[in-house]
Scaffold this active site. Structure first.
Site, PDB file in Angstrom:
ATOM      1  N   CYS A   1       0.846  -1.192   0.000  1.00 16.81           N
ATOM      2  CA  CYS A   1       0.000   0.000   0.000  1.00 16.81           C
ATOM      3  C   CYS A   1       0.882   1.242   0.000  1.00 16.81           C
ATOM      4  CB  CYS A   1      -0.935   0.022   1.203  1.00 16.81           C
ATOM      5  SG  CYS A   1      -0.073   0.187   2.786  1.00 16.81           S
TER       6      CYS A   1
ATOM      7  N   CYS B   1       3.403   1.685   2.786  1.00 21.80           N
ATOM      8  CA  CYS B   1       4.666   0.960   2.615  1.00 21.80           C
ATOM      9  C   CYS B   1       5.645   1.808   1.812  1.00 21.80           C
ATOM     10  CB  CYS B   1       4.430  -0.363   1.894  1.00 21.80           C
ATOM     11  SG  CYS B   1       3.312  -1.500   2.731  1.00 21.80           S
TER      12      CYS B   1
ATOM     13  N   ASP C   1       7.634  28.613 -32.096  1.00 17.77           N
ATOM     14  CA  ASP C   1       8.728  28.999 -32.980  1.00 17.77           C
ATOM     15  C   ASP C   1       8.300  28.720 -34.418  1.00 17.77           C
ATOM     16  OD1 ASP C   1      11.534  29.592 -33.734  1.00 17.77           O
ATOM     17  OD2 ASP C   1      11.546  27.460 -34.240  1.00 17.77           O
TER      18      ASP C   1
END
Length: 758
Positions: A26, A29, A443
């Site tokens: 989870c 952890c 550009d």
């Protein structure tokens, strides 16, 4: 925004280490591992529960063994990241193990529930030892099938920590222990028991609840694992594009097939129809069509001939090529793109870090809340069964799995889908930046336009044949390396084929060229060159030249026998996709700005052709970054799109930098998003994908937070049975992962899946 080169130089010598962490169940952890690694001197770590990866920035002198030891001390296992194929195998092994445990749980849980219902509804159906039958069905589920939960919970308890597995294991053990007490102590509480506890909370036999919670959680874990594998499929597909062997062409003309890892820069190799181009290189011989869909998302085959660059991972359809390797191994474009996706999937958004911090404290808080829930029910006069049921429901319903999966699963799917469409997201910051973008600066050269000159018009004086002009002008310009000259000679060769030779060629730098073709002196160049040399320019021809220059085109006069006989109009053509791309950007509510060093007339013509209303022209390369800063100073949030070396500072200075992938490495290094599809529509696609990912993340988090905030009070009040709570918890995680997987259906502009074949 990408760090500036100055900032990079100021940092101490560090290196990046990728670890594969196993045993995490989870988000809590992941947070524990991250904090353990972060306690080491000079270490910064980001641990992603969904991918099982730890991205660690360490000082160059730090030993990897210290990192692995820190992870082990946190209660988990780690090893340096293995090749993608092996990692896929590990993921497959985990899925198969979960499948086996889930299958056993389902097969035993169903008859357990049926018998529990039967013995409860029809007490006369009970026979001697009926409790042992229920226990025999439940024991493999709560023991073997749930073993990963118990093992992880014990491992955490020994280190004074807790996780989702702590909640699940405690819930299973508590339900099993209470059931054993109720069944074999002779305790028979009033009211219905067993399966009917779904309807009422005052039951005593909870074996089916313990088995049900185990089954639901295993099912949730299994579908999570499958979904995460699907989310990472794009990364594995990219890695699998790499050729395994290559046919090297030796200097003596001999050929030898060798592993691709043995290929060296400068070596030449052969590519046959159906084969994958082994690495980045330059075509030295041959003509072919390449399928670039897997690398760029481009659906149409790309023609390739001598002198063209090719990208490793593309597939040769027709013809054959001899390619000289320019990059090998980790330096190739394919390897770079794989790393970009890996880094993006390992990174964490700010909102995810908040969720991880909450998860770290969430589990201990739930344990305390479960104790208070049980005590509260007893204090208000509730039965022990009612108190136990409510506390058990709190333990089961509160697992923060959905919270830990909300962001990383969406990020995994978005980056994978983007890679299939030619959009490479460098990290979570790029996603977060797109939310506020209101201005896109494009550009001109190589971005809005194709970046190369093309002949768009030829005007001849009366009495002079077009073919004669093209033949002689093409012959003269064929001897020059100038971009304008190459465009004229290319057009002449395309229309006429072979060209005559040129004698006494002279390149007049900045003005034009002269020589002798077919025994006639010929001259090509600007009007000033013709005036300086005293060559006649007819008035009508000069009027055409002036009009073309007013339109922003480059005009080149051409003549022989000291008289101009034709004028060529050249332009850097607008990309065919540019008008659609600009319209799509406007449809997203964004303002567009064209930025170029060209003259104002040329810039205005290009802007009008594609629909851009704001133009900044005649800007020197080092002034582009000043334009971006000025726009930001006006309160605009700016995205910059460019491809050249001179665009890199502006890309880094913008809130969001988007580099066209066919551009330079410097531009790509400075950008946040890399766009390798050779269409400008990839720009709005990238912004749309990023925003879709953000919406998905927000939706996931709203659900995950809302689910826990709403469900825990209901469980504490005794309104949720533990079995229902277990199912709801698993469905919550499944919802988050499924919602993230919807991003796989993201369609580019026009709705056409350009990257389907990848």
């Amino acid at each position: 925004m990408s760090p500036t080169p100055t900032a990079l130089r100021a940092q101490p010598a560090t290196r990046q280490v990728e670890l594969s962490v196993t045993g995490m169940t989870c988000a809590a952890c992941a947070t524990r591992v991250e904090r353990k690694l972060g306690k080491l001197d000079g270490v910064r770590a980001s641990v992603n529960y969904a991918t099982g990866r730890a991205s660690v920035e360490v000082a160059s002198a730090t030993d990897d063994a210290a990192l692995l030891d820190a992870v082990r001390r946190a209660g988990y296992q780690a090893e340096p990241v293995v090749p993608e194929s092996a990692e896929e195998t590990d993921s497959g092994d985990r899925s198969r193990d979960l499948w086996r445990r889930m299958l056993v749980s389902v097969l035993l849980f169903v008859p357990l529930c049926d018998l529990s219902l039967l013995f409860t509804a029809l007490p006369g159906s009970r026979f001697p030892g009926w409790q042992w039958v229920l226990a025999a069905l439940a024991l493999p589920v709560v023991g073997w099938a749930a073993l990963p939960f118990h093992r992880a919970a014990v491992r955490g308890a020994l280190r004074g920590s807790s996780s989702m597995d702590t909640l699940v294991s405690l819930g299973i053990c508590a339900a099993s222990a209470w059931s054993a007490y109720a069944m074999f102590s002779g305790h028979e509480p009033a009211g219905l028991t067993g399966f009917w506890a779904l309807m009422r909370a005052d039951g005593a036999i909870y074996l089916e609840v313990a088995a049900g919670v185990t089954t639901f959680v295993l099912a949730g874990r299994y579908f999570e694992a499958r979904a995460q594998r699907r989310a990472g499929n794009a990364l594995h597909a990219l890695a699998d594009l790499r050729a395994k062997t290559v046919t090297v062409v030796r200097d003596d003309g001999s050929r030898q097939e060798v592993p691709v890892d043995d290929l060296q820069v400068g070596q030449r190799f052969l590519v046959r129809p159906g084969e994958t181009v082994a690495t980045d290189g330059v075509v030295r011989d041959g003509r072919a069509e390449l399928d670039c869909a897997a690398m760029t998302g481009e659906s149409m085959p790309v023609g390739t001939t001598a002198g063209d660059d090719v990208i490793g991972g593309t597939v040769l359809l027709t013809g054959h090529l001899v390619v000289e390797a320019t990059r090998v191994g980790r330096d190739t474009r394919l390897a770079a793109m794989v790393r970009l996706v890996e880094e993006a999937q390992t990174g964490k958004a700010a909102v995810q870090r908040l969720a991880d911090r909450i998860s770290a404290y969430f589990v201990p808080a739930v344990l305390v809340l479960a104790v208070f829930t049980s005590a509260g029910w007893l204090l208000v006069g509730g039965t022990a069964e009612r108190a136990f049921t409510a506390a058990l429901a709190v333990l089961v319903i509160a697992c923060p799995c959905a919270l830990g999966l909300a962001t990383p699963t969406a990020l995994m799917v978005a980056t994978g889908r983007g890679a299939m469409l030619g959009i490479f997201i460098k990290g979570h910051r790029a996603l977060e930046s797109t939310r506020h973008i209101d201005t896109v600066v494009l550009d001109k050269t190589g971005t809005v336009t194709e970046g190369r000159m093309s002949v768009v018009g030829v005007e001849c004086v009366p009495g002079v044949e077009r073919a004669a002009v093209l033949r002689r002008a093409g012959a003269l310009e064929d001897a020059s390396e100038h971009a304008v000259a190459r465009a004229i000679s290319a057009m002449a060769r395309e229309e006429l084929g072979a060209l005559p030779g040129v004698a006494e060629f002279r390149n007049l730098t900045g003005l034009g060229a002269r020589g002798v073709v077919e025994e006639r002196e010929v001259l090509a160049g600007r009007a000033a060159l013709f005036g300086e040399l005293g060559w006649e320019v007819p008035g009508d021809l000069d009027d055409v030249r002036r009009e073309w220059e007013r339109q922003g085109r480059t005009a080149v006069l051409f003549g022989w026998d000291r008289r101009a006989v034709a004028v060529f109009a050249l332009a850097d053509l607008v990309r065919p996709s540019a008008p659609r791309a600009v319209a799509a950007l406007h449809g997203l509510g964004l303002r567009t700005v064209l930025l170029t060093g060209d003259n104002a007339a040329t810039a205005d013509a290009v802007a009008a052709a594609v629909g851009i209303g704001e133009v900044v022209a005649e800007v020197l390369p080092d002034e582009k970054v000043d334009v971006v800063r000025r726009l930001r100073a006006q309160g605009r949030v700016v995205a910059m799109v460019g491809d050249g070396v001179n665009d890199a500072p502006a890309l880094a200075a913008a809130d969001l930098g988007l580099a066209v992938g066919t551009g330079t490495d410097v531009a790509i290094g400075a950008a946040d998003l890399i766009l390798v599809r050779d269409e400008l529509t990839v720009v709005p696609d990238a912004i749309r994908l990023s925003r879709a990912a953000l919406r998905t993340i927000r939706g996931n988090l709203v659900w995950a937070f809302g689910y826990n905030l709403a469900a825990i009070p209901l469980a504490a009040l005794g309104l949720l049975n533990p079995l229902v709570a277990g199912g709801a918890m698993a469905l919550s995680s499944f919802f988050v992962v499924s919602n993230s997987l919807r991003l796989r259906r993201f369609a580019p502009c026009g709705g056409e899946d350009q990257g389907r074949r990848s």
